[in-house]
Design a protein around this motif. Structure first.
Motif, PDB file in Angstrom:
ATOM      1  N   PHE A 122      13.704  -8.959  -6.518  1.00  0.00           N
ATOM      2  CA  PHE A 122      13.917  -7.977  -5.453  1.00  0.00           C
ATOM      3  C   PHE A 122      13.792  -8.691  -4.109  1.00  0.00           C
ATOM      4  O   PHE A 122      12.722  -9.204  -3.768  1.00  0.00           O
ATOM      5  CB  PHE A 122      12.898  -6.844  -5.538  1.00  0.00           C
ATOM      6  N   PHE A 123      14.913  -8.757  -3.375  1.00  0.00           N
ATOM      7  CA  PHE A 123      14.933  -9.477  -2.109  1.00  0.00           C
ATOM      8  C   PHE A 123      15.181  -8.515  -0.955  1.00  0.00           C
ATOM      9  O   PHE A 123      16.218  -7.849  -0.910  1.00  0.00           O
ATOM     10  CB  PHE A 123      16.006 -10.567  -2.131  1.00  0.00           C
ATOM     11  N   MET A 124      14.220  -8.449  -0.050  1.00  0.00           N
ATOM     12  CA  MET A 124      14.339  -7.595   1.129  1.00  0.00           C
ATOM     13  C   MET A 124      15.071  -8.375   2.215  1.00  0.00           C
ATOM     14  O   MET A 124      14.685  -9.496   2.548  1.00  0.00           O
ATOM     15  CB  MET A 124      12.948  -7.187   1.624  1.00  0.00           C
ATOM     16  N   PRO A 125      16.141  -7.833   2.784  1.00  0.00           N
ATOM     17  CA  PRO A 125      16.912  -8.550   3.808  1.00  0.00           C
ATOM     18  C   PRO A 125      16.051  -8.969   4.991  1.00  0.00           C
ATOM     19  O   PRO A 125      15.062  -8.316   5.333  1.00  0.00           O
ATOM     20  CB  PRO A 125      17.972  -7.524   4.229  1.00  0.00           C
ATOM     21  N   TYR A 126      16.429 -10.064   5.611  1.00  0.00           N
ATOM     22  CA  TYR A 126      15.750 -10.603   6.789  1.00  0.00           C
ATOM     23  C   TYR A 126      15.747  -9.568   7.907  1.00  0.00           C
ATOM     24  O   TYR A 126      16.792  -9.004   8.249  1.00  0.00           O
ATOM     25  CB  TYR A 126      16.476 -11.874   7.232  1.00  0.00           C
TER      26      TYR A 126
ATOM     27  N   SER B 241       0.823  -1.210   0.000  1.00  0.00           N
ATOM     28  CA  SER B 241       0.000   0.000   0.000  1.00  0.00           C
ATOM     29  C   SER B 241       0.859   1.263   0.000  1.00  0.00           C
ATOM     30  O   SER B 241       0.539   2.252  -0.664  1.00  0.00           O
ATOM     31  CB  SER B 241      -0.933  -0.009   1.215  1.00  0.00           C
ATOM     32  N   VAL B 242       1.969   1.223   0.737  1.00  0.00           N
ATOM     33  CA  VAL B 242       2.903   2.359   0.765  1.00  0.00           C
ATOM     34  C   VAL B 242       3.420   2.652  -0.645  1.00  0.00           C
ATOM     35  O   VAL B 242       3.453   3.806  -1.082  1.00  0.00           O
ATOM     36  CB  VAL B 242       4.079   2.076   1.722  1.00  0.00           C
ATOM     37  N   ALA B 243       3.818   1.611  -1.358  1.00  0.00           N
ATOM     38  CA  ALA B 243       4.344   1.795  -2.717  1.00  0.00           C
ATOM     39  C   ALA B 243       3.265   2.293  -3.674  1.00  0.00           C
ATOM     40  O   ALA B 243       3.507   3.183  -4.493  1.00  0.00           O
ATOM     41  CB  ALA B 243       4.939   0.479  -3.219  1.00  0.00           C
TER      42      ALA B 243
ATOM     43  N   ALA C 109      12.093   0.595  -0.073  1.00  0.00           N
ATOM     44  CA  ALA C 109      13.050  -0.173  -0.873  1.00  0.00           C
ATOM     45  C   ALA C 109      12.425  -0.641  -2.185  1.00  0.00           C
ATOM     46  O   ALA C 109      13.070  -0.622  -3.242  1.00  0.00           O
ATOM     47  CB  ALA C 109      13.560  -1.366  -0.066  1.00  0.00           C
ATOM     48  N   LEU C 110      11.163  -1.063  -2.128  1.00  0.00           N
ATOM     49  CA  LEU C 110      10.471  -1.490  -3.346  1.00  0.00           C
ATOM     50  C   LEU C 110      10.272  -0.309  -4.290  1.00  0.00           C
ATOM     51  O   LEU C 110      10.436  -0.453  -5.516  1.00  0.00           O
ATOM     52  CB  LEU C 110       9.125  -2.115  -2.991  1.00  0.00           C
ATOM     53  N   ILE C 111       9.937   0.836  -3.748  1.00  0.00           N
ATOM     54  CA  ILE C 111       9.800   2.045  -4.559  1.00  0.00           C
ATOM     55  C   ILE C 111      11.087   2.329  -5.321  1.00  0.00           C
ATOM     56  O   ILE C 111      11.069   2.605  -6.534  1.00  0.00           O
ATOM     57  CB  ILE C 111       9.422   3.249  -3.667  1.00  0.00           C
ATOM     58  N   GLN C 112      12.214   2.243  -4.634  1.00  0.00           N
ATOM     59  CA  GLN C 112      13.509   2.482  -5.273  1.00  0.00           C
ATOM     60  C   GLN C 112      13.765   1.461  -6.377  1.00  0.00           C
ATOM     61  O   GLN C 112      14.237   1.813  -7.470  1.00  0.00           O
ATOM     62  CB  GLN C 112      14.625   2.423  -4.237  1.00  0.00           C
ATOM     63  N   HIS C 113      13.429   0.194  -6.106  1.00  0.00           N
ATOM     64  CA  HIS C 113      13.632  -0.848  -7.115  1.00  0.00           C
ATOM     65  C   HIS C 113      12.786  -0.563  -8.359  1.00  0.00           C
ATOM     66  O   HIS C 113      13.272  -0.680  -9.493  1.00  0.00           O
ATOM     67  CB  HIS C 113      13.269  -2.216  -6.533  1.00  0.00           C
ATOM     68  N   ILE C 114      11.540  -0.197  -8.164  1.00  0.00           N
ATOM     69  CA  ILE C 114      10.648   0.073  -9.295  1.00  0.00           C
ATOM     70  C   ILE C 114      11.120   1.295 -10.081  1.00  0.00           C
ATOM     71  O   ILE C 114      11.118   1.295 -11.319  1.00  0.00           O
ATOM     72  CB  ILE C 114       9.200   0.258  -8.799  1.00  0.00           C
ATOM     73  N   GLU C 115      11.562   2.321  -9.376  1.00  0.00           N
ATOM     74  CA  GLU C 115      12.054   3.522 -10.053  1.00  0.00           C
ATOM     75  C   GLU C 115      13.293   3.211 -10.887  1.00  0.00           C
ATOM     76  O   GLU C 115      13.418   3.681 -12.029  1.00  0.00           O
ATOM     77  CB  GLU C 115      12.379   4.595  -9.013  1.00  0.00           C
ATOM     78  N   GLU C 116      14.201   2.417 -10.330  1.00  0.00           N
ATOM     79  CA  GLU C 116      15.452   2.116 -11.020  1.00  0.00           C
ATOM     80  C   GLU C 116      15.285   1.084 -12.124  1.00  0.00           C
ATOM     81  O   GLU C 116      15.944   1.165 -13.168  1.00  0.00           O
ATOM     82  CB  GLU C 116      16.491   1.631 -10.012  1.00  0.00           C
TER      83      GLU C 116
END
Length: 362
Positions: free
Chosen positions: A329-333, A185-187, A351-358
């Protein structure tokens, strides 16, 4: 003469302001409403059912008070009432059809209301019968269609289980579930994207803690009806995020578990089997959304802890698909007990936002 004209003008303005109706009722089918998520239509398509996590209905209006008529199939379902972008009220829906006050004594001017489902579909369907504006009521046009769209497939992390629990107990009471605070939802809000969330706590791709896996759920319009099929072709999305395998990674180690026996009677879930199962599911998504960017995500629970083989399985599955529009896209534990809380989810979302932007260029 000037006094007379001023008096006439004052009276005209008074009459004009008081010509606004005292109340307006908005039916669920009104074009003034915006829905997000897979909205189910019931009772001759005149009543909207909000079922999936993050499903919502919104309205632009002027008026002093706003009410909604609602009914829930079970007692433990909750909604965020978001007025002008502020989510500070939680609404518990009863199993009896009732009219609920969502806002009162509002200031003059334009307002926006969004009724946002916090809980996942297993906590019952909510029937929405419409809104009622009271006091100098004016119905305003709906916001224009969002230019971007994003859909998520996930488990309890994506649904938002326990995200609002202030303790470390990770309690299963649905009041602590809140999809609004999830990374998904944040993204979606960051990108101002149309949002759809297909999630269930405990679910996996190969095996779950119950007798349902995501390949048996993802295609449904109504989550409770296996014959209810979503129209993917008429509802394309730009980005799909798949965050699964957390539950699979546990159950494959419990050979005596009922669901292990059910799903793996004739097959051992070895590396080859796992990679193929994941690739097959992503291929199904690609078949429905030929132009979408797909993000294969893991985390932030122990599926991504140091030494875990599951990120490798996902990477190898992606390689077999040979698709340039699929990324990992792997979010660290997070290295803590229980499910991710608000702060954890916020970090995931950023972090997901950054991945999608890049990766995608949004």
């Amino acid at each position: 003469m000037k006094y007379f004209l001023a008096l006439v003008l004052s009276i005209s303005l008074f009459v004009s302001c008081n010509n606004l109706p005292k109340q307006i009722t908005i039916k669920p089918t009104s074009e003034a409403l915006n829905y997000m998520g897979r909205t189910v239509w019931a009772i001759d398509s005149s009543v909207a059912e909000l079922c999936w996590s993050g499903a919502s209905v919104s309205l632009n209006f002027e008026g002093e008070n706003l009410k909604a008529t609602l009914k829930n199939s079970e007692r433990d379902n909750y909604y965020n009432v978001i007025i002008d972008g502020v989510a500070d009220t939680i609404l518990h829906i009863d199993t009896l059809r009732k009219e609920y006050v969502l806002a009162k004594n509002l200031q003059k001017g334009k307002h926006n209301i969004q009724l946002f489902r916090r809980t996942e579909w297993t906590f019952g369907k909510t029937q929405f019968y419409g809104f009622k504006i009271e006091g100098n009521a004016k119905l305003l046009p709906a916001d224009s269609k969002k230019k971007r769209s994003i859909e998520f497939y996930g488990n309890s992390i994506t649904a938002g289980h326990g995200v609002d629990d202030p303790t470390d107990q990770d309690r299963w009471d649905s009041i602590y579930s809140n999809n609004y605070h999830t990374y998904a939802s944040v993204a979606a809000r960051h990108f101002d994207a149309q949002y759809s969330c297909i999630a269930r706590g405990g679910i996996g791709i190969m095996v779950s803690w119950f007798n349902q896996i995501m390949p048996e759920l993802y295609y449904r319009h109504d989550p409770t009806d296996s014959n209810s099929k979503w129209d993917f072709k008429s509802n394309p999305v730009d980005v799909v995020v798949v965050n699964l395998f957390q539950n699979d990674s546990w159950i494959v180690n419990y050979q005596e578990h009922e669901e292990y026996k059910r799903r793996f009677t004739n097959n051992t879930p070895d590396k080859k089997y796992i990679i193929k199962a994941y690739a097959n599911f992503i291929s199904k998504i690609r078949g429905h959304y030929p132009n979408a960017n797909i993000v294969c995500m893991l985390g932030n629970m122990d599926v991504t802890q140091e030494g875990s083989l599951w990120p490798e399985y996902v990477e190898e599955a992606i390689t077999t698909l040979k698709d340039d529009k699929i990324s990992s896209f792997f979010m660290p534990y997070k290295n803590s007990e229980g499910h991710p809380k608000i702060a954890d989810q916020k970090l995931m979302g950023e972090a997901l936002i950054q991945h999608i932007e890049e990766t995608i260029g949004w």
